[in-house]
Structure formats: structure tokens, C-alpha cells
Design a protein around this motif. Structure first.
Motif, PDB file in Angstrom:
ATOM      1  N   MET A   1     -31.391  17.013  -1.602  1.00  0.00           N
ATOM      2  CA  MET A   1     -30.016  17.513  -1.723  1.00  0.00           C
ATOM      3  C   MET A   1     -29.858  18.262  -3.039  1.00  0.00           C
ATOM      4  SD  MET A   1     -26.390  15.427  -1.747  1.00  0.00           S
ATOM      5  CE  MET A   1     -26.524  15.059  -0.002  1.00  0.00           C
ATOM      6  N   ALA A   2     -29.182  19.403  -3.005  1.00  0.00           N
ATOM      7  CA  ALA A   2     -28.978  20.200  -4.210  1.00  0.00           C
ATOM      8  C   ALA A   2     -28.025  19.491  -5.166  1.00  0.00           C
ATOM      9  CB  ALA A   2     -28.420  21.569  -3.830  1.00  0.00           C
ATOM     10  N   ASP A   3     -28.279  19.648  -6.447  1.00  0.00           N
ATOM     11  CA  ASP A   3     -27.402  19.091  -7.473  1.00  0.00           C
ATOM     12  C   ASP A   3     -26.334  20.128  -7.772  1.00  0.00           C
ATOM     13  OD1 ASP A   3     -26.160  18.089  -9.711  1.00  0.00           O
ATOM     14  OD2 ASP A   3     -28.000  17.378 -10.646  1.00  0.00           O
ATOM     15  N   ILE A   4     -25.145  19.957  -7.162  1.00  0.00           N
ATOM     16  CA  ILE A   4     -24.096  20.973  -7.287  1.00  0.00           C
ATOM     17  C   ILE A   4     -23.604  21.084  -8.726  1.00  0.00           C
ATOM     18  CG2 ILE A   4     -21.768  21.605  -6.536  1.00  0.00           C
ATOM     19  CD1 ILE A   4     -22.361  20.218  -3.886  1.00  0.00           C
ATOM     20  N   GLU A   5     -23.515  19.948  -9.435  1.00  0.00           N
ATOM     21  CA  GLU A   5     -22.952  19.974 -10.776  1.00  0.00           C
ATOM     22  C   GLU A   5     -23.943  20.507 -11.808  1.00  0.00           C
ATOM     23  OE1 GLU A   5     -21.136  16.417 -12.027  1.00  0.00           O
ATOM     24  OE2 GLU A   5     -19.789  16.266 -10.317  1.00  0.00           O
ATOM     25  N   ASN A   6     -25.247  20.349 -11.534  1.00  0.00           N
ATOM     26  CA  ASN A   6     -26.267  20.822 -12.459  1.00  0.00           C
ATOM     27  C   ASN A   6     -27.250  21.706 -11.685  1.00  0.00           C
ATOM     28  OD1 ASN A   6     -25.477  19.199 -14.905  1.00  0.00           O
ATOM     29  ND2 ASN A   6     -25.852  17.539 -13.478  1.00  0.00           N
ATOM     30  N   PRO A   7     -26.830  22.923 -11.360  1.00  0.00           N
ATOM     31  CA  PRO A   7     -27.611  23.771 -10.451  1.00  0.00           C
ATOM     32  C   PRO A   7     -28.909  24.286 -11.080  1.00  0.00           C
ATOM     33  CG  PRO A   7     -25.802  25.018 -11.386  1.00  0.00           C
ATOM     34  CD  PRO A   7     -25.604  23.585 -11.814  1.00  0.00           C
ATOM     35  N   VAL A   8     -29.859  24.549 -10.205  1.00  0.00           N
ATOM     36  CA  VAL A   8     -31.130  25.155 -10.611  1.00  0.00           C
ATOM     37  C   VAL A   8     -31.098  26.624 -10.226  1.00  0.00           C
ATOM     38  CG1 VAL A   8     -33.623  25.185 -10.246  1.00  0.00           C
ATOM     39  CG2 VAL A   8     -32.403  23.003 -10.397  1.00  0.00           C
ATOM     40  N   VAL A   9     -31.453  27.480 -11.182  1.00  0.00           N
ATOM     41  CA  VAL A   9     -31.454  28.921 -10.952  1.00  0.00           C
ATOM     42  C   VAL A   9     -32.861  29.457 -11.221  1.00  0.00           C
ATOM     43  CG1 VAL A   9     -30.559  31.137 -11.756  1.00  0.00           C
ATOM     44  CG2 VAL A   9     -29.026  29.178 -11.554  1.00  0.00           C
ATOM     45  N   ALA A  10     -33.334  30.339 -10.356  1.00  0.00           N
ATOM     46  CA  ALA A  10     -34.659  30.942 -10.517  1.00  0.00           C
ATOM     47  C   ALA A  10     -34.548  32.232 -11.318  1.00  0.00           C
ATOM     48  CB  ALA A  10     -35.277  31.221  -9.145  1.00  0.00           C
ATOM     49  N   THR A  11     -35.315  32.344 -12.389  1.00  0.00           N
ATOM     50  CA  THR A  11     -35.412  33.581 -13.162  1.00  0.00           C
ATOM     51  C   THR A  11     -36.785  34.190 -12.918  1.00  0.00           C
ATOM     52  OG1 THR A  11     -36.435  32.702 -15.187  1.00  0.00           O
ATOM     53  CG2 THR A  11     -34.058  32.385 -14.929  1.00  0.00           C
ATOM     54  N   ASP A  12     -37.030  35.372 -13.472  1.00  0.00           N
ATOM     55  CA  ASP A  12     -38.336  35.999 -13.270  1.00  0.00           C
ATOM     56  C   ASP A  12     -39.435  35.341 -14.096  1.00  0.00           C
ATOM     57  OD1 ASP A  12     -37.591  36.832 -15.765  1.00  0.00           O
ATOM     58  OD2 ASP A  12     -37.863  38.974 -15.401  1.00  0.00           O
ATOM     59  N   ARG A  13     -39.081  34.321 -14.908  1.00  0.00           N
ATOM     60  CA  ARG A  13     -40.078  33.607 -15.698  1.00  0.00           C
ATOM     61  C   ARG A  13     -40.246  32.157 -15.237  1.00  0.00           C
ATOM     62  NH1 ARG A  13     -41.355  37.921 -16.578  1.00  0.00           N
ATOM     63  NH2 ARG A  13     -41.577  39.045 -18.550  1.00  0.00           N
ATOM     64  N   GLY A  14     -39.323  31.674 -14.430  1.00  0.00           N
ATOM     65  CA  GLY A  14     -39.391  30.293 -13.968  1.00  0.00           C
ATOM     66  C   GLY A  14     -37.997  29.770 -13.665  1.00  0.00           C
ATOM     67  N   LYS A  15     -37.921  28.534 -13.221  1.00  0.00           N
ATOM     68  CA  LYS A  15     -36.645  27.929 -12.859  1.00  0.00           C
ATOM     69  C   LYS A  15     -36.046  27.154 -14.034  1.00  0.00           C
ATOM     70  CE  LYS A  15     -37.791  27.452  -7.953  1.00  0.00           C
ATOM     71  NZ  LYS A  15     -37.969  26.510  -6.816  1.00  0.00           N
ATOM     72  N   VAL A  16     -34.713  27.198 -14.145  1.00  0.00           N
ATOM     73  CA  VAL A  16     -34.006  26.462 -15.189  1.00  0.00           C
ATOM     74  C   VAL A  16     -32.848  25.707 -14.550  1.00  0.00           C
ATOM     75  CG1 VAL A  16     -34.607  28.025 -17.073  1.00  0.00           C
ATOM     76  CG2 VAL A  16     -32.572  28.487 -15.715  1.00  0.00           C
ATOM     77  N   GLN A  17     -32.528  24.557 -15.123  1.00  0.00           N
ATOM     78  CA  GLN A  17     -31.401  23.770 -14.629  1.00  0.00           C
ATOM     79  C   GLN A  17     -30.283  23.773 -15.656  1.00  0.00           C
ATOM     80  OE1 GLN A  17     -31.966  19.535 -13.780  1.00  0.00           O
ATOM     81  NE2 GLN A  17     -30.568  19.737 -12.061  1.00  0.00           N
ATOM     82  N   GLY A  18     -29.067  24.014 -15.196  1.00  0.00           N
ATOM     83  CA  GLY A  18     -27.923  24.044 -16.093  1.00  0.00           C
ATOM     84  C   GLY A  18     -27.270  22.691 -16.253  1.00  0.00           C
ATOM     85  N   ILE A  19     -26.284  22.655 -17.153  1.00  0.00           N
ATOM     86  CA  ILE A  19     -25.507  21.443 -17.409  1.00  0.00           C
ATOM     87  C   ILE A  19     -24.052  21.786 -17.136  1.00  0.00           C
ATOM     88  CG2 ILE A  19     -24.899  19.669 -19.088  1.00  0.00           C
ATOM     89  CD1 ILE A  19     -27.324  20.536 -20.720  1.00  0.00           C
ATOM     90  N   ALA A  20     -23.412  21.068 -16.228  1.00  0.00           N
ATOM     91  CA  ALA A  20     -22.008  21.320 -15.918  1.00  0.00           C
ATOM     92  C   ALA A  20     -21.131  20.845 -17.061  1.00  0.00           C
ATOM     93  CB  ALA A  20     -21.613  20.609 -14.630  1.00  0.00           C
ATOM     94  N   ALA A  21     -20.230  21.724 -17.516  1.00  0.00           N
ATOM     95  CA  ALA A  21     -19.354  21.366 -18.631  1.00  0.00           C
ATOM     96  C   ALA A  21     -18.137  20.585 -18.168  1.00  0.00           C
ATOM     97  CB  ALA A  21     -18.910  22.634 -19.373  1.00  0.00           C
ATOM     98  N   GLY A  22     -17.711  20.830 -16.940  1.00  0.00           N
ATOM     99  CA  GLY A  22     -16.487  20.158 -16.494  1.00  0.00           C
ATOM    100  C   GLY A  22     -16.543  19.685 -15.063  1.00  0.00           C
ATOM    101  N   GLY A  23     -17.717  19.288 -14.609  1.00  0.00           N
ATOM    102  CA  GLY A  23     -17.832  18.817 -13.239  1.00  0.00           C
ATOM    103  C   GLY A  23     -18.003  19.965 -12.271  1.00  0.00           C
TER     104      GLY A  23
END
Length: 207
Positions: A1-23
Motif C-alpha cells: 500500500m502506498a504511503d499517502i502521507e510520506n510519498p515516494v517520488v522517482a527522480t532521474d537519479r533515484g527515488k526519494v521519500q518525503g515527509i508530510a508537514a501537516g498530514g
């Protein structure tokens, strides 16, 4: 299941996961993304080179000490442990991710500046201001001194880097701007000694 609050985004160098600031549905912060190869060794004063990329998902917020050491070893070799321990001693409450961020910040912004200052008569400062309320853990952000220098606080009424602007912030800006103006006008500052190599006490702090 995808982590909606902390999404993973693919860049041209690799994948990064963000941190939700407010849910869910709020702002998402992506931290620690390298935009170029580390400017160390032969790359210190060279033009930026593309970052070689990484495998897996880069989660700067979940780095372990072992993970930081692996990253440092690729850049600093046998000095990785020495560097990590030195920064950990400076930041006793810091997480491995915060320690790694501090190391990277100095490598990008501080170390090269001091190398230049070592060979020139100049004044060195660190603008250490951080807002009292810092929910995003931005700390002392890059370029935050500009509104203080030009007294343009009102142009950034909701800036998380500034926080609430009151008399103390305006007084800091006045002192900083006065020192910069005196240096521009005369080449020196009456209450600020020029920098000397390996003399941290000669670095003036504005906070």
C-alpha cells in the motif's frame, strides 16, 4: 500500500521519500536530495558534476548511523568514522540524519568559504538565526539573512524560515546591515576583527 502521507517520488537519479508537514493533503518536504556530486577532493573548485545516483529509496529522515557511515565512506574513505564522531559530539541530541545534514551543509557552504578566507584578508560571519517556532526543523536556513540585510521582512509574511518578525529580528537586521555597510564603505568593521586561519573566535555570529 502506498504511503499517502510520506510519498515516494522517482527522480532521474533515484527515488526519494518525503515527509508530510501537516498530514495527508498538506505540504510535503523532500530533504537531503543531492543536486550534484559532492564538491570534495578534485571537485572542490570545479564546476558542478551530476550526482551518480542511488539505488532504492532515499529516506534521509530514517538514516541510521551505519547508513551515514556508508555514505561518508564513499566520499571521505577512512576518515568517515572520524568525521561522524566529531559532528556527533557537536550535536549530542542530533539524529543520524541531522548529523549527516550538518556534515553536508558544511561541505557545501562552510568549508570552501573558509579555505578561501585562509588566503585573503577578509571578515567571516555565520548567520545562525533560526525561528523560535520551527515546526519543519529548518534550522538556520541558507539565504535567510537577506531579509535582515535589506529590511524586507514584510515581503515574506508567512515565511517558515523567518517565523514571527518582531523587534528582536529587526534589531538583528539593523546590526547585520550596519556591519555589512561599514565593511563595504571602509573595508573593515570597527568592532569586528579580520578572520585569521584556524581561528574560529574570529568568525562573527549573527543570531
Amino acid at each position: 500500500m502506498a504511503d499517502i502521507e510520506n510519498p515516494v517520488v522517482a527522480t532521474d537519479r533515484g527515488k526519494v521519500q518525503g515527509i508530510a508537514a501537516g498530514g495527508a493533503g498538506g505540504a510535503v518536504s523532500f530533504r537531503g536530495i543531492p543536486y550534484a556530486a559532492s564538491p570534495v577532493g578534485e571537485l572542490r573548485f570545479a564546476a558542478p558534476r551530476p550526482h551518480p545516483g542511488w539505488t532504492g529509496v532515499r529516506r534521509i529522515q530514517s538514516l541510521t548511523a551505519a547508513g551515514v557511515l556508508d555514505l561518508l565512506a564513499a566520499q571521505a574513505g577512512d576518515r568517515a568514522r572520524e568525521i561522524y564522531d566529531a559532528y556527533a559530539a557537536r550535536l549530542p541530541q542530533g539524529t543520524p540524519a541531522q548529523i549527516f545534514t550538518a556534515i553536508g551543509t558544511d561541505a557545501l557552504f562552510r568549508d570552501g568559504s573558509l579555505q578561501i578566507a585562509d588566503h585573503h584578508a577578509t571578515h567571516v560571519y555565520e548567520f545562525d538565526y533560526r525561528p523560535a517556532e520551527d515546526p519543519h526543523s529548518l534550522g538556520a536556513a541558507h539565504c535567510v539573512e537577506l531579509p535582515f540585510l535589506f529590511n524586507t521582512f514584510d515581503a515574506y509574511p508567512d515565511s517558515p524560515m523567518l517565523g514571527r518578525v518582531g523587534d528582536s529580528q529587526r534589531a538583528l537586521g539593523h546590526g547585520f546591515g550596519t556591519a555589512v555597510a561599514e565593511f563595504v564603505r571602509t573595508g573593515s568593521v570597527h568592532d569586528w576583527l579580520p578572520y585569521a586561519p584556524a581561528t574560529p573566535a574570529r568568525i562573527r555570529h549573527f543570531a
